[in-house]
Design a protein around this motif. Structure first.
Motif, PDB file in Angstrom:
ATOM      1  N   TYR A 258       0.801  -1.082   0.140  1.00 19.86           N
ATOM      2  CA  TYR A 258      -0.210  -0.007   0.003  1.00 19.86           C
ATOM      3  C   TYR A 258       0.823   1.321  -0.230  1.00 19.86           C
ATOM      4  N   ALA A 259       1.953   1.180   0.902  1.00 19.48           N
ATOM      5  CA  ALA A 259       2.255   1.672   0.829  1.00 19.48           C
ATOM      6  C   ALA A 259       3.438   2.739  -0.637  1.00 19.48           C
ATOM      7  N   ALA A 260       3.974   1.392  -0.821  1.00 22.03           N
ATOM      8  CA  ALA A 260       4.534   1.496  -2.152  1.00 22.03           C
ATOM      9  C   ALA A 260       3.515   2.308  -3.423  1.00 22.03           C
ATOM     10  N   ALA A 261       2.391   2.138  -3.380  1.00 21.08           N
ATOM     11  CA  ALA A 261       1.705   2.738  -4.050  1.00 21.08           C
ATOM     12  C   ALA A 261       1.021   4.004  -3.794  1.00 21.08           C
ATOM     13  N   GLY A 262       1.170   4.437  -3.018  1.00 20.20           N
ATOM     14  CA  GLY A 262       1.030   5.609  -2.102  1.00 20.20           C
ATOM     15  C   GLY A 262      -0.273   5.506  -1.786  1.00 20.20           C
ATOM     16  N   LEU A 263      -0.971   4.610  -1.515  1.00 25.23           N
ATOM     17  CA  LEU A 263      -2.086   4.561  -0.446  1.00 25.23           C
ATOM     18  C   LEU A 263      -1.883   5.037   1.330  1.00 25.23           C
ATOM     19  N   LEU A 264      -1.165   5.262   1.450  1.00 25.78           N
ATOM     20  CA  LEU A 264      -0.818   5.576   2.715  1.00 25.78           C
ATOM     21  C   LEU A 264      -0.439   7.191   2.680  1.00 25.78           C
ATOM     22  N   ARG A 265      -0.001   7.843   2.260  1.00 24.87           N
ATOM     23  CA  ARG A 265       0.089   9.010   2.353  1.00 24.87           C
ATOM     24  C   ARG A 265       0.135   9.934   3.264  1.00 24.87           C
ATOM     25  N   GLY A 266       0.576   9.986   3.681  1.00 23.34           N
ATOM     26  CA  GLY A 266       0.039  11.529   5.388  1.00 23.34           C
ATOM     27  C   GLY A 266      -0.841  10.550   6.686  1.00 23.34           C
ATOM     28  N   ARG A 267      -1.006   9.024   6.617  1.00 23.48           N
ATOM     29  CA  ARG A 267      -2.362   7.911   7.257  1.00 23.48           C
ATOM     30  C   ARG A 267      -1.732   7.254   8.470  1.00 23.48           C
ATOM     31  N   PRO A 268      -2.652   7.210   9.851  1.00 21.76           N
ATOM     32  CA  PRO A 268      -1.327   6.290  10.214  1.00 21.76           C
ATOM     33  C   PRO A 268      -1.431   4.917   9.360  1.00 21.76           C
ATOM     34  N   ALA A 269      -0.679   4.011   9.864  1.00 20.40           N
ATOM     35  CA  ALA A 269      -0.652   2.750   9.788  1.00 20.40           C
ATOM     36  C   ALA A 269       0.408   1.882  10.802  1.00 20.40           C
TER      37      ALA A 269
ATOM     38  N   ASP B 231       7.588   5.701   2.602  1.00 16.97           N
ATOM     39  CA  ASP B 231       6.904   6.813   2.668  1.00 16.97           C
ATOM     40  C   ASP B 231       7.263   7.929   3.641  1.00 16.97           C
ATOM     41  N   PRO B 232       7.566   8.951   3.696  1.00 13.82           N
ATOM     42  CA  PRO B 232       7.869   9.279   4.824  1.00 13.82           C
ATOM     43  C   PRO B 232       7.186  10.120   5.198  1.00 13.82           C
ATOM     44  N   THR B 233       5.870  10.127   5.144  1.00  9.65           N
ATOM     45  CA  THR B 233       4.347  11.031   5.395  1.00  9.65           C
ATOM     46  C   THR B 233       3.731   9.558   6.109  1.00  9.65           C
TER      47      THR B 233
ATOM     48  N   GLY C 186      18.455 -18.396  -4.343  1.00  8.11           N
ATOM     49  CA  GLY C 186      19.094 -17.876  -5.222  1.00  8.11           C
ATOM     50  C   GLY C 186      18.652 -16.750  -6.646  1.00  8.11           C
ATOM     51  N   ALA C 187      17.920 -15.971  -5.580  1.00  6.54           N
ATOM     52  CA  ALA C 187      17.772 -14.413  -6.293  1.00  6.54           C
ATOM     53  C   ALA C 187      18.421 -13.426  -6.492  1.00  6.54           C
ATOM     54  N   GLN C 188      18.488 -12.925  -7.989  1.00  7.00           N
ATOM     55  CA  GLN C 188      19.712 -11.472  -7.517  1.00  7.00           C
ATOM     56  C   GLN C 188      19.260 -10.393  -7.113  1.00  7.00           C
ATOM     57  N   PRO C 189      19.850  -9.636  -6.290  1.00  8.53           N
ATOM     58  CA  PRO C 189      19.510  -9.085  -5.945  1.00  8.53           C
ATOM     59  C   PRO C 189      18.406  -7.733  -6.730  1.00  8.53           C
ATOM     60  N   PRO C 190      17.557  -7.463  -6.799  1.00  6.01           N
ATOM     61  CA  PRO C 190      16.496  -6.746  -7.005  1.00  6.01           C
ATOM     62  C   PRO C 190      16.190  -4.943  -7.389  1.00  6.01           C
ATOM     63  N   ALA C 191      15.922  -4.264  -8.648  1.00 10.69           N
ATOM     64  CA  ALA C 191      16.523  -3.216  -8.812  1.00 10.69           C
ATOM     65  C   ALA C 191      16.526  -1.941  -7.778  1.00 10.69           C
ATOM     66  N   CYS C 192      14.870  -2.437  -6.663  1.00 16.11           N
ATOM     67  CA  CYS C 192      14.525  -1.764  -5.858  1.00 16.11           C
ATOM     68  C   CYS C 192      14.014  -2.643  -4.632  1.00 16.11           C
ATOM     69  N   PRO C 193      15.082  -2.904  -4.060  1.00 17.19           N
ATOM     70  CA  PRO C 193      15.031  -3.777  -3.157  1.00 17.19           C
ATOM     71  C   PRO C 193      13.141  -4.173  -1.921  1.00 17.19           C
ATOM     72  N   GLN C 194      12.879  -2.877  -1.606  1.00 22.43           N
ATOM     73  CA  GLN C 194      11.376  -2.193  -1.063  1.00 22.43           C
ATOM     74  C   GLN C 194      10.535  -2.837  -1.328  1.00 22.43           C
ATOM     75  N   PHE C 195      10.009  -2.342  -2.595  1.00 21.87           N
ATOM     76  CA  PHE C 195       9.546  -2.352  -3.277  1.00 21.87           C
ATOM     77  C   PHE C 195       8.793  -4.286  -3.730  1.00 21.87           C
ATOM     78  N   SER C 196      10.622  -4.929  -4.089  1.00 22.62           N
ATOM     79  CA  SER C 196      10.674  -6.416  -4.476  1.00 22.62           C
ATOM     80  C   SER C 196      10.038  -7.099  -3.340  1.00 22.62           C
ATOM     81  N   TYR C 197      10.517  -6.407  -1.691  1.00 20.09           N
ATOM     82  CA  TYR C 197      10.042  -7.439  -0.874  1.00 20.09           C
ATOM     83  C   TYR C 197       8.742  -7.248   0.003  1.00 20.09           C
ATOM     84  N   ALA C 198       7.986  -5.984  -0.781  1.00 20.29           N
ATOM     85  CA  ALA C 198       7.014  -5.653  -0.499  1.00 20.29           C
ATOM     86  C   ALA C 198       5.726  -6.724  -0.905  1.00 20.29           C
TER      87      ALA C 198
END
Length: 168
Positions: free
Chosen positions: A21-32, A46-48, A133-145
């Motif tokens: 949800y955060a990666a999609a911008g759905l939690l912007r400015g909200r508690p979670a 998302d620092p907000t 055996g995965a390779q490090p993803p280009a965007c590890p945070q989003f891939s992990y999520a």
């Protein structure tokens, strides 16, 4: 996720589903909240976001997030009480024999949890990229999520199937 958000009145997440949800911008400015190993990652995405590290679930009206698997059950019972009735939530709780009395206690303070997280990350620093055996993803945070989305969804689906309640 953003397209889905436009068509549904209520979004819920269990465990690290809030990272998606955060990666999609759905939690912007909200508690979670999220799994106790991932609040820093949630804030990074998302620092907000008002990250609630010590809450088992956070109900922000149309988006509800929960910390872990058992917190997802708490969230599901909360939603059942909110959307149907507290009596129905009590009945379901009894039916699924949900009476949390853990035989082993979790850390009591945020500092203890942070110490545990640090120790875990020190022992297994490349856990995310070493799986299968995965390779490090280009965007590890989003891939992990995303890798945890199906895990979180399966637990939410199971918890909801156990509720076996009529639609409100």
């Amino acid at each position: 996720m953003r397209k889905q958000r436009e068509t549904v009145p209520l979004l819920t997440s269990v465990c690290t589903g809030s990272l998606v949800y955060a990666a999609a911008g759905l939690l912007r400015g909200r508690p979670a909240t999220t799994h106790w190993l991932s609040p820093d990652l949630l804030a990074e995405l998302d620092p907000t976001i008002d990250v609630r590290r010590d809450e088992r679930f956070v109900d922000d009206g149309d988006i509800v997030t929960s910390a872990g698997v058992s917190a997802g059950i708490d969230m599901a019972l909360h939603l059942l009480a909110r959307l149907v009735s507290p009596e129905r939530a009590r009945e379901v709780r009894e039916h699924i024999q949900y009476a949390p009395e853990p035989p082993v206690r979790a850390p009591a303070t945020v500092h203890q949890v942070q110490t545990r997280v640090h120790n875990l990350r020190t022992r297994v620093p490349n856990l995310r990229t070493r799986r299968r055996g995965a390779q490090p993803p280009a965007c590890p945070q989003f891939s992990y999520a995303c890798s945890h989305l199906s895990y979180a969804c399966s637990h939410l689906s199971y918890a909801c199937s156990q509720l076996a309640c009529p639609a409100p």
